[in-house]
Design a protein around this motif. Structure first.
Motif, PDB file in Angstrom:
ATOM      1  N   THR A   1       0.845  -1.193   0.000  1.00 41.11           N
ATOM      2  CA  THR A   1       0.000   0.000   0.000  1.00 41.11           C
ATOM      3  C   THR A   1       0.881   1.244   0.000  1.00 41.11           C
ATOM      4  N   ASN A   2       0.294   2.354  -0.378  1.00 43.54           N
ATOM      5  CA  ASN A   2       1.026   3.616  -0.382  1.00 43.54           C
ATOM      6  C   ASN A   2       1.425   4.005   1.037  1.00 43.54           C
ATOM      7  N   PRO A   3       2.532   4.722   1.189  1.00 44.72           N
ATOM      8  CA  PRO A   3       2.964   5.144   2.531  1.00 44.72           C
ATOM      9  C   PRO A   3       2.242   6.418   2.997  1.00 44.72           C
ATOM     10  N   THR A   4       0.947   6.456   2.755  1.00 47.62           N
ATOM     11  CA  THR A   4       0.120   7.577   3.208  1.00 47.62           C
ATOM     12  C   THR A   4      -0.674   7.128   4.414  1.00 47.62           C
ATOM     13  N   MET A   5      -1.362   8.060   5.044  1.00 50.94           N
ATOM     14  CA  MET A   5      -2.180   7.710   6.198  1.00 50.94           C
ATOM     15  C   MET A   5      -3.256   6.691   5.801  1.00 50.94           C
ATOM     16  N   GLU A   6      -3.863   6.891   4.625  1.00 48.84           N
ATOM     17  CA  GLU A   6      -4.901   5.974   4.166  1.00 48.84           C
ATOM     18  C   GLU A   6      -4.319   4.598   3.824  1.00 48.84           C
ATOM     19  N   GLY A   7      -3.147   4.585   3.189  1.00 53.59           N
ATOM     20  CA  GLY A   7      -2.501   3.317   2.861  1.00 53.59           C
ATOM     21  C   GLY A   7      -2.105   2.539   4.101  1.00 53.59           C
ATOM     22  N   GLU A   8      -1.594   3.248   5.091  1.00 49.31           N
ATOM     23  CA  GLU A   8      -1.223   2.600   6.349  1.00 49.31           C
ATOM     24  C   GLU A   8      -2.464   2.065   7.071  1.00 49.31           C
ATOM     25  N   ALA A   9      -3.549   2.829   7.053  1.00 51.21           N
ATOM     26  CA  ALA A   9      -4.797   2.382   7.690  1.00 51.21           C
ATOM     27  C   ALA A   9      -5.328   1.137   6.995  1.00 51.21           C
ATOM     28  N   THR A  10      -5.248   1.115   5.681  1.00 48.89           N
ATOM     29  CA  THR A  10      -5.705  -0.051   4.920  1.00 48.89           C
ATOM     30  C   THR A  10      -4.855  -1.273   5.264  1.00 48.89           C
ATOM     31  N   ALA A  11      -3.547  -1.104   5.313  1.00 48.50           N
ATOM     32  CA  ALA A  11      -2.647  -2.215   5.640  1.00 48.50           C
ATOM     33  C   ALA A  11      -2.893  -2.724   7.064  1.00 48.50           C
TER      34      ALA A  11
END
Length: 82
Positions: free
Chosen positions: A40-50
């Motif tokens: 996932t992307n290293p963004t807040m949303e990507g981290e939340a998804t992971a």
């Protein structure tokens, strides 16, 4: 595999990005699936998804190995240490 990322500010939750079918597929193939690699992307949303996916996968199968794609300095980057 997913159709986006979890983004609560834009009303995008797990159901909107097809997490349930992914969880079902991994559960159905439990004998064959030994590892899930999250990229996932290293963004807040990507981290939340992971984080959400990791929790869901571990709830289904404690033996399942969950790993993340490495990030950092690319091999073509140059930097000077002084």
């Amino acid at each position: 595999m997913l159709h986006g990322k979890i983004d609560p500010l834009n009303n995008i939750g797990p159901d909107e990005i097809y997490i349930t079918p992914l969880l079902t597929r991994v559960k159905r193939e439990r004998e064959r699936v030994q590892e899930v690699i999250l990229a996932t992307n290293p963004t807040m949303e990507g981290e939340a998804t992971a984080m959400f996916l990791t929790k869901q996968f571990k709830t289904q199968n404690q033996e399942l190995k969950i790993t993340r794609i490495g990030r950092g300095i690319t091999n073509r980057s140059r930097f000077r240490i002084r």
